[in-house]
Motif scaffolding. Structure first.
Motif, PDB file in Angstrom:
ATOM      1  N   ASP A   1      -0.476  -0.383   7.416  1.00  0.00           N
ATOM      2  CA  ASP A   1      -0.750  -1.971   8.279  1.00  0.00           C
ATOM      3  C   ASP A   1      -1.502  -2.199   7.202  1.00  0.00           C
ATOM      4  OD1 ASP A   1      -1.430  -4.393   9.169  1.00  0.00           O
ATOM      5  OD2 ASP A   1      -3.555  -3.354  10.241  1.00  0.00           O
ATOM      6  N   GLU A   2      -0.732  -3.117   6.482  1.00  0.00           N
ATOM      7  CA  GLU A   2      -0.802  -3.906   5.144  1.00  0.00           C
ATOM      8  C   GLU A   2      -2.281  -4.920   4.780  1.00  0.00           C
ATOM      9  OE1 GLU A   2       2.393  -3.441   5.714  1.00  0.00           O
ATOM     10  OE2 GLU A   2       3.751  -2.760   4.195  1.00  0.00           O
ATOM     11  N   SER A   3      -1.757  -5.617   6.358  1.00  0.00           N
ATOM     12  CA  SER A   3      -3.005  -7.436   7.305  1.00  0.00           C
ATOM     13  C   SER A   3      -4.505  -6.108   6.133  1.00  0.00           C
ATOM     14  CB  SER A   3      -2.905  -7.870   7.872  1.00  0.00           C
ATOM     15  OG  SER A   3      -1.614  -8.135   7.888  1.00  0.00           O
ATOM     16  N   LYS A   4      -4.648  -4.831   7.055  1.00  0.00           N
ATOM     17  CA  LYS A   4      -5.856  -4.741   7.044  1.00  0.00           C
ATOM     18  C   LYS A   4      -6.920  -4.004   5.510  1.00  0.00           C
ATOM     19  CE  LYS A   4      -8.463  -3.274   9.691  1.00  0.00           C
ATOM     20  NZ  LYS A   4      -9.229  -4.345  10.337  1.00  0.00           N
ATOM     21  N   PHE A   5      -5.461  -3.301   4.881  1.00  0.00           N
ATOM     22  CA  PHE A   5      -6.317  -3.612   3.379  1.00  0.00           C
ATOM     23  C   PHE A   5      -6.180  -4.909   2.765  1.00  0.00           C
ATOM     24  CE2 PHE A   5      -3.707   0.470   3.892  1.00  0.00           C
ATOM     25  CZ  PHE A   5      -4.523   1.533   2.903  1.00  0.00           C
ATOM     26  N   ASN A   6      -5.242  -6.118   3.241  1.00  0.00           N
ATOM     27  CA  ASN A   6      -5.281  -7.535   2.138  1.00  0.00           C
ATOM     28  C   ASN A   6      -6.962  -8.018   2.815  1.00  0.00           C
ATOM     29  OD1 ASN A   6      -3.061  -9.510   1.205  1.00  0.00           O
ATOM     30  ND2 ASN A   6      -5.391 -10.490   2.652  1.00  0.00           N
ATOM     31  N   SER A   7      -7.571  -7.578   4.069  1.00  0.00           N
ATOM     32  CA  SER A   7      -8.738  -8.275   4.925  1.00  0.00           C
ATOM     33  C   SER A   7      -9.697  -7.002   3.899  1.00  0.00           C
ATOM     34  CB  SER A   7      -8.697  -7.654   6.340  1.00  0.00           C
ATOM     35  OG  SER A   7      -8.693  -6.510   6.768  1.00  0.00           O
ATOM     36  N   ILE A   8      -9.717  -6.466   4.011  1.00  0.00           N
ATOM     37  CA  ILE A   8     -10.648  -4.984   3.069  1.00  0.00           C
ATOM     38  C   ILE A   8     -10.648  -5.570   1.698  1.00  0.00           C
ATOM     39  CG2 ILE A   8     -11.972  -3.614   2.574  1.00  0.00           C
ATOM     40  CD1 ILE A   8     -11.066  -2.415   5.479  1.00  0.00           C
ATOM     41  N   LEU A   9     -10.249  -5.573   1.096  1.00  0.00           N
ATOM     42  CA  LEU A   9      -9.514  -6.056  -0.734  1.00  0.00           C
ATOM     43  C   LEU A   9     -10.024  -7.370  -0.853  1.00  0.00           C
ATOM     44  CD1 LEU A   9      -8.505  -2.799  -0.406  1.00  0.00           C
ATOM     45  CD2 LEU A   9      -6.949  -3.169  -2.197  1.00  0.00           C
TER      46      LEU A   9
ATOM     47  N   MET B   1      -2.720  -5.069  -5.055  1.00  0.00           N
ATOM     48  CA  MET B   1      -3.801  -4.214  -4.706  1.00  0.00           C
ATOM     49  C   MET B   1      -4.260  -3.113  -5.349  1.00  0.00           C
ATOM     50  SD  MET B   1      -4.557  -5.184  -1.783  1.00  0.00           S
ATOM     51  CE  MET B   1      -3.295  -5.562   0.051  1.00  0.00           C
ATOM     52  N   THR B   2      -3.686  -2.967  -6.830  1.00  0.00           N
ATOM     53  CA  THR B   2      -4.159  -2.081  -7.632  1.00  0.00           C
ATOM     54  C   THR B   2      -4.775  -2.621  -8.388  1.00  0.00           C
ATOM     55  OG1 THR B   2      -2.132  -0.530  -7.509  1.00  0.00           O
ATOM     56  CG2 THR B   2      -3.649  -0.144  -9.228  1.00  0.00           C
ATOM     57  N   THR B   3      -4.542  -3.757  -9.318  1.00  0.00           N
ATOM     58  CA  THR B   3      -5.269  -4.015 -10.101  1.00  0.00           C
ATOM     59  C   THR B   3      -6.097  -5.158  -9.160  1.00  0.00           C
ATOM     60  OG1 THR B   3      -3.517  -5.679 -11.113  1.00  0.00           O
ATOM     61  CG2 THR B   3      -5.621  -6.512 -11.246  1.00  0.00           C
ATOM     62  N   ILE B   4      -6.680  -5.341  -8.286  1.00  0.00           N
ATOM     63  CA  ILE B   4      -8.049  -5.690  -7.787  1.00  0.00           C
ATOM     64  C   ILE B   4      -8.812  -3.779  -7.155  1.00  0.00           C
ATOM     65  CG2 ILE B   4      -9.225  -6.236  -5.558  1.00  0.00           C
ATOM     66  CD1 ILE B   4      -6.919  -7.688  -4.287  1.00  0.00           C
ATOM     67  N   VAL B   5      -8.334  -2.393  -6.976  1.00  0.00           N
ATOM     68  CA  VAL B   5      -9.225  -1.674  -7.755  1.00  0.00           C
ATOM     69  C   VAL B   5      -9.254  -1.398  -8.864  1.00  0.00           C
ATOM     70  CG1 VAL B   5      -9.311   0.657  -6.722  1.00  0.00           C
ATOM     71  CG2 VAL B   5      -7.981  -0.539  -5.639  1.00  0.00           C
ATOM     72  N   LYS B   6      -9.333  -1.342 -10.216  1.00  0.00           N
ATOM     73  CA  LYS B   6      -9.183  -1.411 -11.407  1.00  0.00           C
ATOM     74  C   LYS B   6     -10.482  -2.930 -11.682  1.00  0.00           C
ATOM     75  CE  LYS B   6      -4.716   0.032 -13.006  1.00  0.00           C
ATOM     76  NZ  LYS B   6      -3.655  -0.039 -13.596  1.00  0.00           N
ATOM     77  N   VAL B   7     -10.154  -4.015 -11.571  1.00  0.00           N
ATOM     78  CA  VAL B   7     -10.856  -4.687 -11.549  1.00  0.00           C
ATOM     79  C   VAL B   7     -12.417  -4.343 -10.691  1.00  0.00           C
ATOM     80  CG1 VAL B   7     -12.322  -6.765 -11.628  1.00  0.00           C
ATOM     81  CG2 VAL B   7     -10.069  -6.472 -11.713  1.00  0.00           C
ATOM     82  N   VAL B   8     -12.678  -3.569  -9.638  1.00  0.00           N
ATOM     83  CA  VAL B   8     -13.946  -3.334  -9.023  1.00  0.00           C
ATOM     84  C   VAL B   8     -14.284  -1.984  -9.466  1.00  0.00           C
ATOM     85  CG1 VAL B   8     -15.183  -2.043  -7.138  1.00  0.00           C
ATOM     86  CG2 VAL B   8     -13.768  -4.337  -6.784  1.00  0.00           C
TER      87      VAL B   8
END
Length: 417
Positions: A288-296, A335-342
């Motif tokens: 469910d990619e939308s769930k990942f999107n909504s949180i990240l 998605m990985t970029t957001i995690v790396k920046v966090v």
């Protein structure tokens, strides 16, 4: 770097294909003032990084200034029990400030600053036979973005000419690219990089991800306005026209500029979101990619740090591993970029610089973009992460991979004033 279409002219007649080439339209005239920035492939694993290109056990505590506690897996300082409110389930803002290292740019305001004197120096550098590139480098790399905007204004006031157009006619190649980039407002430069990433055949997804997934809410809103002013187009519509699927939706989410910027952490919510991400990925047939999107895309940096910690407690491995196994292509990179920046934004930009220079050839557009946009923000920390993760100084990489005045101006920005 291959030639690219020109920037819109300063007269208000915009060229159809903005870019970096000297052969086409000029840059837009810079406004009287501008605020600087507030605030492919993954390299082979280096010291401090796991096999997926992320720190395996958190970033080294050496990056913590002022004797702050060592950082844990998610970039948190180790929590003191007295600072955690067990009644509300939140971490107080005072303690939250320890979670991310202080950011320091290499370029700081020049004092005493005199825009008219600098304008005169630049005019002399272009007057007569030949161009004094050293004088241009000395002035532009020792002034902040806001000070450069004042120089542009003073030059036009004193001589009735556009400084950017004058320099464009005198310079060429990659040296021209970076000089003109330094003279643009930060939001205008980002907008032009985005337009260049979208226009024509093919899309530079890496540039879209780097800019849209790393800027603050205010920066995003300023970029959208600059994009509309420069190109008379809507950024969101252009992105939707050039991307598709879940990746396109992630980028649109980023263009909204509405990420929560509250510095408090809601532990109960983080635990619930970690469970939701686990259920949307590993525990589900399909993702469910939308769930990942909504949180990240929506939650604050501090909150996401805690979500990632809770995810690892729940699943036994990192959120990076989950994204890597559940997603692919541009969506995975975004998605990985957001995690790396966090986790550690300086380490992310250090990696961007490394990948721009490693191997055969140089991605000059990426190299220039990162150095121009980060030299006033966190270049000190980026340099530290670069040496820690790749075993060489950033300056040595640049010196080995570039030459001439282009090398000199890059090194001046990285070394600082």
């Amino acid at each position: 770097m291959p030639a690219a279409p020109g920037y819109p002219s300063s007269t208000g007649a915009y060229s159809a294909h903005p870019g970096f080439s000297a052969s086409q339209g000029g840059y837009p005239a810079a406004p009287p003032s501008a605020a600087g920035y507030p605030v492919g492939q993954h390299p082979q694993p280096q010291a401090g990084y796991g096999t997926s290109g992320y720190p395996a056990q958190g970033y080294p505590s050496a990056q913590q200034p002022g004797g702050a506690p060592p950082m844990g897996m998610s970039g948190y300082a180790q929590q003191q029990s007295a600072g955690y409110n067990t009644q509300s389930g939140t971490v107080p803002q005072q303690q939250q400030q320890m979670y991310r290292p202080k950011e320091q740019g290499t370029i700081k305001p020049y004092s005493p600053f005199n825009g008219q004197a600098d304008a005169e120096l630049l005019r002399k550098a272009m007057k007569g036979f030949g161009t004094d590139e050293k004088a241009i480098v000395d002035v532009l790399t020792r002034r902040t973005n806001a000070q450069r905007q004042k120089i542009v204004l003073d030059f036009k006031t004193m001589y009735g000419k556009d400084l950017i157009k004058e320099l464009k006619s005198e310079l060429s190649g990659r040296f021209e690219d970076i000089v003109l980039a330094l003279l643009l407002k930060s939001s205008d430069y980002d907008a032009m990089c985005l337009h260049k990433a979208i226009e024509g055949l093919g899309t530079d997804e890496g540039a879209l991800i780097e800019i849209l997934c790393t800027r603050s809410n205010k920066q995003i809103l300023d970029i959208k306005q600059a994009y509309k002013t420069l190109f008379r187009r809507d950024l969101e519509k252009d992105i939707l026209g050039d991307t598709s699927g879940h990746f396109g939706r992630l980028l649109v989410s980023m263009t909204v500029g509405n990420r929560d910027e509250n510095s408090n952490v809601d532990v109960a919510r983080a635990q619930a979101d970690a469970k939701a991400l686990h259920a949307a990925g590993e525990k589900k047939w399909g993702t469910d990619e939308s769930k990942f999107n909504s949180i990240l895309a929506a939650q604050s940096i501090a909150q996401l740090q805690r979500v990632f910690d809770e995810y690892q407690k729940l699943s036994g491995h990192t959120i990076e591993r989950a994204i890597s196994s559940e997603m692919s292509g541009d969506l995975k990179q975004g998605m990985t970029t957001i995690v790396k920046v966090v986790r550690n934004s300086a380490a992310y930009f250090a990696e961007q610089l490394y990948t721009s220079m490693k191997g055969l050839g140089t991605n000059d557009r990426q190299l220039v973009r990162v150095i121009v946009t980060r030299c006033e923000v966190d270049m000190v920390q980026i340099k530290q992460e670069f040496q820690r993760n790749y075993g060489k100084t950033l300056e040595s990489f640049i010196a080995d991979d570039t030459s001439g005045d282009y090398k000199k101006i890059l090194l001046a920005l990285v070394s600082g004033n």
